[in-house]
Every structure is written in C-alpha cells, then in structure tokens.
Write a protein that holds these residues in place. Structure first.
Motif, short mmCIF file in Angstrom:
data_model
loop_
_atom_site.label_atom_id
_atom_site.label_comp_id
_atom_site.label_asym_id
_atom_site.label_seq_id
_atom_site.Cartn_x
_atom_site.Cartn_y
_atom_site.Cartn_z
N ASN B 348 10.35 -17.49 134.73
CA ASN B 348 9.04 -17.12 134.18
C ASN B 348 9.07 -17.24 132.66
OD1 ASN B 348 10.54 -14.94 133.36
ND2 ASN B 348 9.63 -13.51 134.82
N ILE B 349 7.96 -16.90 132.02
CA ILE B 349 7.86 -17.11 130.57
C ILE B 349 8.86 -16.26 129.80
CG2 ILE B 349 5.45 -17.86 130.54
CD1 ILE B 349 4.88 -14.87 129.63
N TYR B 350 9.20 -15.07 130.33
CA TYR B 350 10.10 -14.19 129.57
C TYR B 350 11.47 -14.82 129.44
CZ TYR B 350 6.33 -11.08 130.66
OH TYR B 350 5.08 -10.55 130.78
N VAL B 351 11.99 -15.33 130.58
CA VAL B 351 13.31 -15.99 130.56
C VAL B 351 13.25 -17.20 129.64
CG1 VAL B 351 15.04 -17.13 131.98
CG2 VAL B 351 13.77 -15.18 132.90
N ASN B 352 12.19 -18.00 129.75
CA ASN B 352 12.08 -19.18 128.91
C ASN B 352 12.07 -18.83 127.43
OD1 ASN B 352 11.86 -20.72 131.20
ND2 ASN B 352 10.22 -21.98 130.36
N LEU B 353 11.32 -17.79 127.10
CA LEU B 353 11.25 -17.42 125.68
C LEU B 353 12.61 -16.95 125.17
CD1 LEU B 353 7.77 -15.68 125.44
CD2 LEU B 353 8.49 -17.72 124.24
N VAL B 354 13.33 -16.19 126.00
CA VAL B 354 14.66 -15.73 125.60
C VAL B 354 15.58 -16.93 125.39
CG1 VAL B 354 16.71 -14.49 126.33
CG2 VAL B 354 14.46 -13.47 126.65
N ILE B 355 15.57 -17.88 126.36
CA ILE B 355 16.40 -19.08 126.22
C ILE B 355 16.02 -19.83 124.96
CG2 ILE B 355 16.95 -21.32 127.25
CD1 ILE B 355 16.60 -20.07 129.98
N TYR B 356 14.72 -19.96 124.73
CA TYR B 356 14.24 -20.70 123.56
C TYR B 356 14.75 -20.07 122.27
CZ TYR B 356 10.88 -22.87 120.36
OH TYR B 356 10.30 -23.57 119.34
N VAL B 357 14.64 -18.75 122.18
CA VAL B 357 15.07 -18.07 120.96
C VAL B 357 16.57 -18.26 120.76
CG1 VAL B 357 15.36 -15.81 119.86
CG2 VAL B 357 13.21 -16.38 120.98
N MET B 359 18.70 -20.48 122.06
CA MET B 359 19.10 -21.87 121.82
C MET B 359 18.68 -22.33 120.43
SD MET B 359 20.84 -22.78 124.32
CE MET B 359 20.99 -24.52 123.95
N THR B 360 17.48 -21.97 120.01
CA THR B 360 17.04 -22.37 118.66
C THR B 360 17.95 -21.75 117.61
OG1 THR B 360 14.79 -22.28 119.53
CG2 THR B 360 15.02 -22.57 117.16
N PRO B 379 12.50 -24.25 111.54
CA PRO B 379 13.15 -23.79 112.77
C PRO B 379 13.24 -22.27 112.87
CG PRO B 379 14.41 -25.57 111.79
CD PRO B 379 13.34 -25.22 110.83
N VAL B 380 13.57 -21.62 111.75
CA VAL B 380 13.64 -20.16 111.75
C VAL B 380 12.25 -19.58 112.02
CG1 VAL B 380 13.96 -18.18 110.24
CG2 VAL B 380 15.66 -19.98 110.30
N PHE B 381 11.25 -20.20 111.43
CA PHE B 381 9.87 -19.77 111.60
C PHE B 381 9.47 -19.80 113.07
CE2 PHE B 381 5.27 -20.54 111.36
CZ PHE B 381 4.89 -19.59 110.44
N LYS B 382 9.80 -20.91 113.75
CA LYS B 382 9.38 -21.01 115.16
C LYS B 382 10.21 -20.09 116.05
CE LYS B 382 11.99 -25.11 116.62
NZ LYS B 382 11.96 -26.49 117.08
#
Lengths: 479, 479
Positions: B348-357, B359-360, B379-382
C-alpha cells in the motif's frame, strides 16, 4: 554545557517575548475594535438627525484623540509618534532617555489604543515595534536581575532587533516579512547568526496572535489577515507586467511626494512661531483642530460617502483586495454590496477611488503630525491598494477580454493590481523591499510574486533617488 | 553625476546577469528534460522484454554519468560537486584557482546537464549558483576591460553575492527565497545596502526564466513551479501544529543523520587506500559502480515500482504536494492515477512511501559522492516531501473527520504535510530557515506559513546541535 544553557535560555526568552507581545497586541486590537464599532454604532443606530449624526461622528474621535494626547503628555511623552525612527537610532547605540521604560509602555499602549480607535488614518505597526522593544527590554532586565549575571551589551541589541521583528509580526501575522522589514528599517550591517532569533520570536508572536483570534472565535482557524482568493492557474498575462511597472513608477513618485509633503507640514508648523507658541500653550488645540477637520471631511453623509468612510480600515482593504471586477456588468449580490460602498448616485467607482486616494494622502500626512502614538504604514498601504485597484479597474475596462493573445478569454483581475499597488506604495514610503513579502503573508497568496517584486523594486529605485524614507525624514526633523 | 552613472551601470549589469543566467538555466533544463524523457521512452516504448528494458534503463544513465565525469575530468575538474561550499570560501576571500573561468563554466554546464539528465538523485541548485557566479565574474571582467577602469575588490564580492541569489532564483523561480538562502549559506555579516542588488538580479532572472517557459508554450502564464491548490479557508486546525512539530523534530534528526552519513561514505572511500589507488587509476570505475547499483535499485519492474521510479523528480514532487488524500476511499480518476504510482499490488502507499524515503536517503548520499557536477537540495527536498506525505496520510487515517472540535468536518490535508516536510528536511540539511520562503514561492501558496516556519525552526535547532550543515561538512572534508 554553559553555551547550551545560554542557548536554552535564549529560546525561552524569545518565546516569552513573542507570546507577551502578541497578547498585548491582541488586547489592543480588541480595544481598538470596540472603539471603532462604537463609533459606527453611535452614528448609525443612536442618532436620527443628520446634525446629531455629525455630532456623534465628530465627538467620538475628538474625545479619543484628546484623551490619547492627554495620557501621552502626562504619563510619558516619549510615546509620541511611530517608534521605528527612534528604534533605528537606539540600535545604532544612541541612548534615548526613558525611551524603553514601563511608564512609556503604559503610555504608548493606552495612547495607541485610543488614537487608533478614533478611526483617524493612523497605523499600528511602527508603535507596536516600540511596544515589543520595551517588552524585550523589561524582560531582559527581569532575567538579568533574577539570574544576577552581568548585562551584555551586544546581547541587548540582538534582543532589540528581534523585538522589532516581533512588533511587525504581531501587527500583521507576517513573521518572514516582519524579520526582513525590521532588518531593512533598523540595520546597516546584519549578522546572519542572529537571523534565527528574529524568526523564532516573530513566529511565536504571529502564531499566538492568530491562535488567540481562533480561541476567541473571531476566526475559524489560522489564516491570513487579508485573505485573497485570486485565480491561481492564470493570475496575470506576462504582457500585464507593463501595467504593473507603471503602477510601480507612479507609486515611487507618490511615495517620495508623501514623504516630502509630510515634512513640509511639520516645517510649516514650526515656521510660524507665533502660532507655535500659542499651540504649545494650548496642547489640545492642534489635535482638536486636525481631528475636527479630518473627521468632518470623512463624514459619511458629506464627503465621506465618496471614500467608503463607513467601513473600518480592515474592511476597506479587504474590499480593495477582493477578487471582484467592480466595473463588471451584472454583479452578484455580495459583489453589489462591495460596489455600493465605492460608488454613489452622483459618482462612479473611478471618481470615488481618486477621491479616496487623494484624501487619504492629505489626511494621513496631516494626521501623522498629531502628537499621539501612531504610524503611517497601514494608511499608506490602503492608499496604495486603492490606487492599484483604480489602475486595475481601468485595465479591466480597456481590455474586457483580457490581454491574452489568442482566442482564450482571461479577464484582468483588478484585485491583483490592488495588492501590487499596496506593496509598491508602502515600499516606496518606507524604502523597503520586504513589503513585498509582507503582502504575500497578509494575503496568503503568492500568485502575483513577480509583479509585486517588480513594482516594489521600481518604486524603491525612484523614491530612493528623490527623498529619504519616512523614518529617516522623521529622524532628520527631530534632530 | 558619477554615482548616478555607476548606479545605472549596476542596474544594467544586474539585469544582464539575471537574464543571461536564466537563459543558461532554461537551455540546461531543456537538455535535462530531453534526456529524462528519452530514458523513459526507451524503457517504455522501444523495448519489449524485461531484460532489454533493464539494459535500456541502465545503459542510459551509465552513459550520461560517464560522459559527465569524462567531460569534467578533461575540461575542468573544478566543476565537480555542488558549488555552494566553494562559493562560501570564495566570498570569505579565499582565491580558488581557475574556479570562476569560462572553461569551468563550459565544463559545469555540460557536465550538469548530463548528470541531471541521467535521472540519478542529484540536484541543480548548488551547481547553478556556481554557474551564475561564473557568469557574474565573466560579465564583470568584460565591463571593466571595456571601460578600462580599475577593478574594485568589494564590488566584485557584492556582485558574487548577487549571483548566488540569481542561481537559486533561476533554478526555482524563487527570487525572495533565493536572496535569503544565498545570504544564509554564504555570508556571516551582511550589508543591508546590498540587499536590493540580489533582489533585483534574482527578480530579473526568475522573471525571464518563467517568461521563457511561457514563450516556448510549456506554460500558459507565469505561475509557481510546483503550484498547489490547498483549501485556503481552513488550511489546518491549530491542533495539527503538534503533528507539524513532530514532522519538524523527525526532519531535524534525519537531516543531521544525512549529513553524517554522507561524510561517512566519503571517509570510507578514503580510508581504504588500496581501493582508493585502484579507483584513481580507473576514474570511470567508481561512477560506473554507483550508477549501476542505483539504477538497478530503481528499475521500475523491480524495486523501482515501490518508489515511483517511472516519474521524473518534478512529477514526483507535484504528486506528493497534490491536494489529494491517497488513503481516501472512492478516488476520482485523476486521483486514482496518482495513487497507482505510489502503490503496487503487493504494497500500500504507506510501505511505498517508507521505501521511497529510505531509498532516496541512501542513494542521494551515495550519488553525491560521484565526481560530477551535482547538488543535493532537490533530492533532500523530495525526500522530505515524501516523509511529510507519509505523516499526513497517517493523520488522515487516524482522524478521518479531521481534528476540529465540534460538529464541522474539516479533513486533514496530507499535501500540506508534504510541503512542511520538504521545507523542514531541506532546512535541516542546509541549516537554513529560508527554505520556508522557497517552498512558498515554489507552491505559490502561503496558507501553511506557520506550520512551515515552526517545523523549519525546530528541525534547524535540532540539526544545528548535532551536525554541521552539508556545505560546511563538504568544506571540512575538502580541507
């Protein structure tokens, strides 16, 4: 360890400064609002005959202004005037006697509430910078006497600089603009290290000030003071930048003229020595004369009907900033109400706006010479807004389809011009660029960022070539 | 007479500086956009087999990064890195050899276009400050050699300070934030007299940069870069300030951790001497390894699907800032498209957002060590935006009726949290408060002014206690 404790102490100090100042600001606003409402109520509901109405309209401000000048004279004459010019000299190391004492605070607060409650074209910002500076000084004395540590000279001036930012932030809920404005009007060199102090204190101040409004049910939540709702997807066409520049040019000249005119009035009063000695003996005479003339000029059944005199300053600015084209055909109900304030059976909105601008110009410059605590920022700001609205309405008439090339119709938004005019004129009178930031914080929208900055830069460039800023002009006068 | 002529010359100089920089910025953006689109196109349309797609996904950035590091190595190695740390040392009077020459300009521009076009998590802002500073230096040399007058030391540094502001303004269309940001990251003491220079040049730059976008039909008119459309009448409830503060606290720690982590990677690379000598002989090996790993991690059929890897950075930020509640039921069509980018059949979106943060965080810190021209701001901004969005979505789930007391339902706006997070994290990494102004200019809305400033102040306070800013950290590393 020691630095950490000191830093922690700073945070607490700055937060307290912001909170106390915002409380004072809120209380004063409350008092001012009661006075202003009482006057309108007296004029509208209590009296039935034009002569009675005129008497009510005149007596109320007369009483308040005389009360204010009386209080200030008896308690502490240091409270007279704006406060920003004096803070500028204080921050450069000049010691002004009794300028930052509790006595002056009481005098300034009571006097300011009365003089602003009178409905004269006077502003709150400058005096409130003074109030916040006194709060900072008193708080600083309390802390040092409590802790028994030595007083630090540089720390005091750091705190005073932060206090100036708090003063602006608590009058406009504009923390960023407040910090920049206070830097621009008071400093020559600026230590970036102290930047966060002003920011933090101003943020606390603005936050508590807006929270108080929420808690006392005046507002639903924390929003901007003069919230606008401009179309964000097509705020303006790039070609309109020419019109915005013209607003900037006019505001530059008008700002310089205002500073010059204000100084001429002061010089005129001084030059006539016999009148001068007579006035000094009868301290209440000059305020009384000025108030009577200005209040008579704005009497809503007389000339006042041409300048929306029945509205408070806040409502005037709200209507000038509104996203309504006054010259449009078939206005809706709420739009028609706004337009009805700015037109009469004899005149249309253009004539009214011209009268409004000219009269505000004359009365503001004159009212600023009354010896009561008062600033000029807000009157100048609303004058600029009216001028911008005038240009915007003309643009809307000249380009009914908008200035966009092609088939799409995107009408001109006169409210945007009002915002640009307000920023440009207040910027040129005070010689600051940060008025652009203040208008964004006041309106809550940044859609007109480039027009606003462009006009402010142009008006500043022109005004700086012609005249000193109003604050420098006052410093020069006082010397 | 002479001062007037000099002032006039200054105006022309600053306007030219802004206009030339914005032209360069626009051309580079164009090149970067072509590269990024080509990569997505290659991946989507040209290849049909997952292995082919992987090859296309990998080969494109690999080629560009190697090209970039090759060009930089051959033409001018001074172009490597951000540029802000170096400008900070230059403005303090240190002379960096060959740092502001035409050769470096070419190297920086070509290298930057290639490295950003590769789609690696790298930013444009810092390098563009360097580009604008070179433009100012070259322009200044041209003027002085043309007029044959002596070169003025203090004037050069004034112009360089203005150039830093132009650099930020032309990357973000943020003139006010650009001026403040450049003051904060480069200066210790600041002369208010020079304030208007930066403002004027930045205004010219931002205006021309946005006008170019209009003329080339990319945009309908001049608007903000990441325009948001949040509800302005009830942007947030005062009680949500607690949640915003928590975002600020987390971002403060995360920012400090990022600076520390980045330094650890550099130290790790240096410590292993044998690896180090090997890498120095094969200059292309390190960039190749880093690019391969990062590109593989973001491959959209693999891990990339959990982190919206198919979108460009601009689109990612636009979606994170969007006024849509991703966790809401019954999304509309355009809302469903956004949500589909940030969720998969498995997560779901929560897992994706955590992975995104996460990994970025890792890839940005690592990618910043590649010897190509690149910054870390965007990159830090996003990353901050994604973290804020995560908190906002949690709030929206926990308080489906909003946090308002009483009967009125005012749902939480997760997009507002994204804006707050972006400002707080970029503020804590760079130790600046002006990121708050930059986000207002980027989004065109000021409705969240108090949450943003609050979170930025908190994150700054925490990050400043724990670590130096990323720029000071880089200066320390280079010593």
């Amino acid at each position: 360890q020691h630095t950490f404790a000191k830093l922690g102490e700073d945070w607490v100090f700055l937060a307290l400064l912001g909170i106390i100042s915002s409380l004072l600001s809120f209380v004063m606003d409350y008092g001012i609002a009661i006075c202003q409402k009482a006057r309108i109520w007296l004029y509208r509901d209590l009296t039935h005959h034009p002569a009675q109405q005129y008497l009510a309209w005149l007596a109320f401000p007369l009483f308040l202004i005389l009360f204010s000048s009386g209080v200030v004279h008896v308690v502490a004459p240091q409270a007279i005037g704006s406060g920003i010019p004096e803070m500028k000299t204080v921050l450069r190391g000049v010691v002004l006697k009794e300028y930052l004492t509790f006595r002056t605070l009481v005098s300034k607060m009571v006097g300011l509430t009365a003089s602003l409650g009178s409905g004269m074209p006077l502003g709150k910002e400058g005096p409130f910078v003074h109030v916040a500076s006194i709060v900072a000084t008193l708080l600083s004395k309390l802390v040092t006497s409590f802790k028994g540590i030595y007083e630090n000279e540089s720390r005091t001036s750091e705190m005073l600089a932060a206090a100036c930012a708090v003063g602006v932030a608590c009058s406009f809920a504009a923390p960023i603009g407040g910090v920049l404005f206070s830097i621009e009007v008071t400093s020559v060199f600026f230590a970036v290290r102290n930047y966060w102090r002003g920011f933090f204190a101003a943020c606390c101040g603005a936050m508590v000030w807006r929270l108080l409004a929420v808690w006392f049910k005046d507002e639903e939540t924390i929003t901007a003071l003069f919230k606008t709702n401009f179309r964000a997807d097509f705020p303006f066409d790039p070609q309109e930048l020419v019109a915005f520049s013209i607003v900037g040019i006019f505001c530059g000249f008008a700002g310089a003229l205002f500073v010059w005119f204000h100084r001429q009035i002061v010089h005129f009063n001084r030059r006539h020595k016999r009148m001068n000695t007579f006035l000094q003996k009868n301290r209440f005479l000059y305020p009384a004369v000025v108030t009577t003339v200005i209040a008579s000029l704005s009497f809503p059944l007389g000339l006042g009907q041409f300048m929306a005199a029945e509205l408070t300053t806040h409502d005037q600015v709200m209507e000038l900033f509104s996203n309504t084209t006054w010259s449009g055909t078939n206005p809706e109900v709420d739009e028609a109400i706004i337009i009805s304030h700015w037109s009469t059976p004899y005149t249309n909105i253009y004539v009214n706006l011209v009268i409004y601008v000219v009269m505000t110009f004359l009365t503001t410059a004159w009212a600023a010479t009354i010896p009561v605590p008062a600033g000029v920022f807000i009157p100048v700001f609303k004058m600029g807004a009216a001028f911008g609205r005038l240009v915007g309405e003309c643009m809307a008439i000249w380009f009914p389809q908008g200035v966009r090339i092609g088939n799409t119709v995107s009408s001109v938004m006169p409210g945007g011009y009002a915002v640009v005019g307000a920023a440009a004129l207040s910027g040129s009178v005070t010689h600051t660029i940060s008025t652009s930031v203040i208008v964004f914080e006041l309106t809550g929208q940044m859609s007109h960022i480039l027009p606003v900055i462009l006009a402010v830069l142009i008006s500043n460039a022109i005004a700086q070539c012609l005249q000193p800023s109003i604050y420098d002009s006052i410093i020069k006068i006082k010397k």
